[in-house]
Design a protein around this motif. Sequence first.
Motif, PDB file in Angstrom:
ATOM      1  N   PRO A   1      42.574  35.337  40.867  1.00 35.97           N
ATOM      2  CA  PRO A   1      42.021  34.377  41.828  1.00 35.97           C
ATOM      3  C   PRO A   1      40.510  34.531  42.004  1.00 35.97           C
ATOM      4  O   PRO A   1      39.786  33.539  42.074  1.00 35.97           O
ATOM      5  N   VAL A   2      40.037  35.783  42.064  1.00 38.68           N
ATOM      6  CA  VAL A   2      38.588  36.016  42.218  1.00 38.68           C
ATOM      7  C   VAL A   2      37.837  35.529  40.984  1.00 38.68           C
ATOM      8  O   VAL A   2      36.792  34.875  41.089  1.00 38.68           O
ATOM      9  N   LEU A   3      38.372  35.835  39.810  1.00 39.65           N
ATOM     10  CA  LEU A   3      37.718  35.415  38.568  1.00 39.65           C
ATOM     11  C   LEU A   3      37.707  33.895  38.427  1.00 39.65           C
ATOM     12  O   LEU A   3      36.748  33.321  37.896  1.00 39.65           O
ATOM     13  N   ALA A   4      38.754  33.239  38.905  1.00 38.74           N
ATOM     14  CA  ALA A   4      38.781  31.771  38.864  1.00 38.74           C
ATOM     15  C   ALA A   4      37.730  31.185  39.802  1.00 38.74           C
ATOM     16  O   ALA A   4      37.075  30.183  39.478  1.00 38.74           O
ATOM     17  N   ILE A   5      37.544  31.810  40.972  1.00 32.96           N
ATOM     18  CA  ILE A   5      36.510  31.351  41.900  1.00 32.96           C
ATOM     19  C   ILE A   5      35.128  31.547  41.291  1.00 32.96           C
ATOM     20  O   ILE A   5      34.241  30.682  41.405  1.00 32.96           O
ATOM     21  N   VAL A   6      34.921  32.708  40.631  1.00 39.03           N
ATOM     22  CA  VAL A   6      33.643  32.951  39.960  1.00 39.03           C
ATOM     23  C   VAL A   6      33.381  31.889  38.899  1.00 39.03           C
ATOM     24  O   VAL A   6      32.267  31.355  38.778  1.00 39.03           O
ATOM     25  N   ALA A   7      34.410  31.564  38.110  1.00 37.66           N
ATOM     26  CA  ALA A   7      34.260  30.533  37.081  1.00 37.66           C
ATOM     27  C   ALA A   7      33.940  29.177  37.692  1.00 37.66           C
ATOM     28  O   ALA A   7      33.132  28.410  37.150  1.00 37.66           O
ATOM     29  N   THR A   8      34.547  28.880  38.850  1.00 42.99           N
ATOM     30  CA  THR A   8      34.279  27.604  39.521  1.00 42.99           C
ATOM     31  C   THR A   8      32.835  27.527  39.987  1.00 42.99           C
ATOM     32  O   THR A   8      32.149  26.522  39.768  1.00 42.99           O
ATOM     33  N   VAL A   9      32.364  28.592  40.641  1.00 45.17           N
ATOM     34  CA  VAL A   9      30.997  28.589  41.178  1.00 45.17           C
ATOM     35  C   VAL A   9      29.967  28.539  40.056  1.00 45.17           C
ATOM     36  O   VAL A   9      28.996  27.764  40.107  1.00 45.17           O
TER      37      VAL A   9
END
Length: 202
Positions: free
Chosen positions: A86-94
């Motif tokens: 989930p954290v890595l997906a948020i990083v990819a989104t930002v």
Amino acid sequence: VFGIGRFFFVFGLTLMTAAYLMLTRERIEGFFASLVRPSARPSFHYLIERVDRGLSGVVRGQLIICLVNGALSAIGFAALGLKYWPVLAIVATVLSLIPIFGAVISSVPAVAIGLTQSFWTGAFVLLWILAIHQLEANVLNPKIMGDAAKIHPVLVIFSLLVGEHFFHTTGALLAVPCMSIAQSVFLHFRQMVQLTDPELAR
């Protein structure tokens, strides 16, 4: 600590400035319009509207790309059983706010964590990110950004290369909006010249 404090300080000032600009937009436009001679003010207002449409398209298109990249990253990371997905997906989104280069930067922590689990996990994570990157570069950016902001894909890539070369990450982030403004100004003045010289319109 100093770096984190500076980030939140600059971020807060940016939000305050953005709020002030939105609340006093008419007064700001009125001030700049007063600097233009009365006969040219209709053209000035048309230029501002053209720039506003272009920037709105850039922001809208990039947010759509961010959401698509984030959703695809989350699906792939979760399916591969990647830790902290989930954290890595948020990083990819930002980081997708930075066209093209954002996908490359966000791949580093995801692949690194995947390699700590196993070689094949890291390899599959890299392949998934490359697939997303290809989708973004060949479909999302040309289609969404081209339709929303009316900017040719070649101009998008050129602006990103120039912005990143001279101003690094900040330049890459602001490259497409600056290109949108430059394109709007160029098209506006070209239209004005064509109206004054009918021979050029042929």
